[in-house]
Each structure stands twice: as C-alpha cells, then as structure tokens.
Design an enzyme around this catalytic site. Structure first.
Site, PDB file in Angstrom:
ATOM      1  N   LYS A 197      33.800  44.851  44.953  1.00  0.00           N
ATOM      2  CA  LYS A 197      34.008  45.101  43.649  1.00  0.00           C
ATOM      3  C   LYS A 197      33.897  46.813  43.391  1.00  0.00           C
ATOM      4  O   LYS A 197      33.594  47.352  44.261  1.00  0.00           O
ATOM      5  CB  LYS A 197      32.806  44.444  42.711  1.00  0.00           C
ATOM      6  CG  LYS A 197      33.314  42.990  42.593  1.00  0.00           C
ATOM      7  CD  LYS A 197      32.428  42.148  41.720  1.00  0.00           C
ATOM      8  CE  LYS A 197      33.062  41.021  41.328  1.00  0.00           C
ATOM      9  NZ  LYS A 197      32.330  39.804  40.800  1.00  0.00           N
ATOM     10  N   ARG A 227      30.083  35.092  47.364  1.00  0.00           N
ATOM     11  CA  ARG A 227      31.537  34.808  47.428  1.00  0.00           C
ATOM     12  C   ARG A 227      32.188  36.003  47.817  1.00  0.00           C
ATOM     13  O   ARG A 227      32.030  36.947  47.319  1.00  0.00           O
ATOM     14  CB  ARG A 227      31.783  34.692  45.730  1.00  0.00           C
ATOM     15  CG  ARG A 227      33.057  34.315  45.454  1.00  0.00           C
ATOM     16  CD  ARG A 227      33.176  34.081  43.981  1.00  0.00           C
ATOM     17  NE  ARG A 227      34.680  34.050  43.535  1.00  0.00           N
ATOM     18  CZ  ARG A 227      35.555  35.021  43.332  1.00  0.00           C
ATOM     19  NH1 ARG A 227      35.245  36.186  43.552  1.00  0.00           N
ATOM     20  NH2 ARG A 227      36.737  34.668  42.808  1.00  0.00           N
TER      21      ARG A 227
HETATM   22  N1  HH2 Z   1      33.943  37.465  40.468  1.00  0.00           N
HETATM   23  C1  HH2 Z   1      35.508  37.243  40.480  1.00  0.00           C
HETATM   24  C2  HH2 Z   1      35.837  36.090  39.993  1.00  0.00           C
HETATM   25  N2  HH2 Z   1      35.192  34.924  40.095  1.00  0.00           N
HETATM   26  N3  HH2 Z   1      33.000  33.841  40.157  1.00  0.00           N
HETATM   27  C3  HH2 Z   1      31.803  33.709  40.231  1.00  0.00           C
HETATM   28  N4  HH2 Z   1      30.871  32.764  40.223  1.00  0.00           N
HETATM   29  N5  HH2 Z   1      31.135  35.214  40.561  1.00  0.00           N
HETATM   30  C4  HH2 Z   1      31.697  36.289  40.556  1.00  0.00           C
HETATM   31  O1  HH2 Z   1      31.270  37.181  40.815  1.00  0.00           O
HETATM   32  C5  HH2 Z   1      33.445  36.422  40.380  1.00  0.00           C
HETATM   33  C6  HH2 Z   1      33.917  34.942  40.040  1.00  0.00           C
HETATM   34  C7  HH2 Z   1      36.191  38.608  40.203  1.00  0.00           C
HETATM   35  O2  HH2 Z   1      36.787  38.597  41.871  1.00  0.00           O
HETATM   36  P1  HH2 Z   1      38.037  38.060  42.139  1.00  0.00           P
HETATM   37  O3  HH2 Z   1      38.392  36.821  42.091  1.00  0.00           O
HETATM   38  O4  HH2 Z   1      38.503  38.802  43.502  1.00  0.00           O
HETATM   39  O5  HH2 Z   1      39.032  38.892  40.913  1.00  0.00           O
HETATM   40  P2  HH2 Z   1      39.940  38.585  39.901  1.00  0.00           P
HETATM   41  O6  HH2 Z   1      39.008  37.947  38.926  1.00  0.00           O
HETATM   42  O7  HH2 Z   1      40.756  39.520  39.520  1.00  0.00           O
HETATM   43  O8  HH2 Z   1      41.015  37.381  40.139  1.00  0.00           O
END
Ligand code: HH2
Length: 287
Positions: free
Chosen positions: A229, A264
């Site tokens: 992040k 995660r």
């Molecule tokens: N962060 C993201 C997405 N989903 N779910 C939970 N429970 N906790 C988190 O910190 C979290 C999440 C963001 O990361 P990413 O999926 O890589 O990115 P994007 O939302 O741009 O797909």
C-alpha cells in the site's frame, strides 16, 4: 510473546485454525485497474494460473476480487463484476480443493453468485453495510470479513479525519460484529479488519498498526491488508507498488508478532517465509 487461545474461524464446512500460525490470504485481482497489479490477471486462465501459484506458495485463502477499491477507482456493473470472479472461483473450487476461497465484494448479488460457485468467505470492505450480504452469509454459513472504511473508494483519501482513529475504528468493528450476530450470523464466522489505507492517512495507518493487538479484544480473528500500500511506498521510498516487497515484509512481520490472525498479501511466497520465522519466535505452543 503472544499467548494464543484455542480458536477456529469457521467458513462453511472449512475450519481455519487460529493461533498456531499467521494465515496468509493471497490477493487475486481479476480487474483492469487494481493499484498494484491491475490488468495482469483479467483473463480467467491468467487469474487461475496466478491463484494456483499463490496456493503452491502457501496461501491458506485465495481472495478473488472483480472490482478495484483503490482511491479514485470507478465502480463496475454487478454483471461485469460477477462475470470476472465467478469463472475463476468455479475453476479454483475444483483445482485447489484444499484452499479456502474468499470473494472480495461489497455487493450481495456478487457474493451470492460467488457462494454458489463455491466461495467460503465474503470479504466486504463496507463491513456488510448492505443487509443482503449478511443474509447471504447467514444462509450459507460462510465466513465474513468486516472491514472499516471511512467514506467510499472514489473520495476516501480526500481528507480522512478522526478524533482517536484506533478507538473509532475498533468501536465501529465492534458494532458491526454485534449487528451481524444480532442478524443471525454465528460469531465464529466473523473476522475484523481495520481497513489499512481505506480513508486513512499514513499517520492513521501507523496508529492502527501500532495498536493492532488491541483489536484482539473484539473476540474474532483479526485480518490486516497492508500489502504494497501507498504508506509502505512512502515510508520505504519505493514508487512502484510491485517493488514494495521488503516494506510489506516489515508490516507483515509486525502483524505476525502482534498476534494478527490473517494477513492479506500479494507476495505470498515471500510473506510465507517471513511469517514462518516470526511465528516460530512469537507464538507459543511450539516444541
Ligand atoms: N485491501 C484492498 C482490497 N480489499 N480487503 C480487506 N479485507 N482488507 C484490505 O486491506 C483490502 C481488501 C486493496 O488492495 P488490492 O486488492 O490489491 O487493490 P484494489 O482494491 O485496487 O483491487
């Protein structure tokens, strides 16, 4: 030393052990625009191949998402989101039978389709603000991740403001846990997540991580998603999210040492090595 209690997280008919070790949730983004790997795994075959690699690398849970929640992301239609995740979940259900599957969605329609395809967990960044999600989880006995977010993805990083961020986020999660239980979801299905980066400045993220052990008072497993992040890039001086592996390892090691139950992460192979060492040092019950 983290003193752990015997506990499990029940997700449909799966039983995930808590306390022995830090569980790894591997990120499978079937999106064109995710912040660190958008567009790489939009095709079903590519997403399944990537997910199978994460499973081989040690993922306990594969988190399949079809909508980016990065700051400024545009929402996608429900049909499009479901069309991205369902075929991937169906394939993983047969090809990775030993790994739990979660669906990263804030929409009950998509959660239902994913559960029908064999998902075990609904990971909802809005903490099941739509009662339909609670109902989908209740009727399927799925696991449910309740995450805190201030505002909504498009605007959440504009000016996040808190009095005491730890007290407010923890209090919000406590309320959402009680609301889910009151609606008929068993407590041992639930998991709480402070939502690192979701309507939070770097200072807010750091305060939450510093005090993450206090989230264990919630009485449900704690999940943290700090992987790659922006605040990690800021602190370690790395612009490219895919290059933020060492910084991510710092946050993951801290979380494991503080007794966080699930991390995660995008880089499962590397973080599996990190938590193996930290768990051996920090967690009791080992020879
Ligand atoms: N962060 C993201 C997405 N989903 N779910 C939970 N429970 N906790 C988190 O910190 C979290 C999440 C963001 O990361 P990413 O999926 O890589 O990115 P994007 O939302 O741009 O797909």
């Amino acid at each position: 030393m983290v003193v752990m209690t015997e506990a499990v997280w029940r997700c449909r008919d799966r039983v995930l052990p808590l306390g022995e070790r830090t569980l790894l949730m591997g990120v499978v983004n079937v999106t064109p625009d995710s912040f660190s790997d958008g567009g790489r795994f939009l095709d079903t075959d590519d997403a399944v191949k990537h997910a199978m690699q994460l499973a081989a690398d040690g993922a306990d849970i594969l988190d399949v998402g079809g909508e980016s929640t990065r700051p400024g992301a545009e929402p996608v239609s429900l049909d499009e989101e479901a069309a991205r995740v369902v075929p991937v979940i169906e394939r993983l259900r047969t090809e990775a039978p030993d790994v739990a599957i979660s669906v990263d969605t804030r929409h009950p329609e998509v959660a239902l389709a994913a559960l029908a395809a064999g998902a075990d967990i609904v990971n909802d960044v809005t903490a099941a603000s739509d009662p339909g999600t609670i109902e989908a989880v209740r009727t399927s006995d799925a696991g449910l991740v309740l995450m805190h977010m201030q505002g909504e993805p498009r605007t959440m990083q504009a000016d996040p403001t808190y009095g005491d961020v730890v007290v407010e986020v923890r209090g919000f999660l406590a309320e959402r846990i009680e609301a889910a239980v009151a609606a008929g979801v068993a407590r041992d299905r639930l998991c709480a997540d402070p939502g690192i980066g979701f309507g939070k400045t770097t200072a807010h993220n750091l305060a939450l991580l510093r005090d993450i052990a206090s989230f264990r008072w919630l009485g449900v497993p704690v999940l943290v998603g700090a992987s790659r992040k922006r605040f990690i890039g800021e602190l370690s001086g790395v612009d490219d999210p895919a290059e933020r592996v060492e910084g991510t390892a710092g946050a993951v090691a801290w979380c494991a040492a503080q007794g966080v139950d699930v991390v995660r992460v995008h880089d499962v192979k590397e973080m599996a090595r990190v938590v193996k060492v930290v768990d051996a040092i920090a967690r009791t019950g080992r020879a």
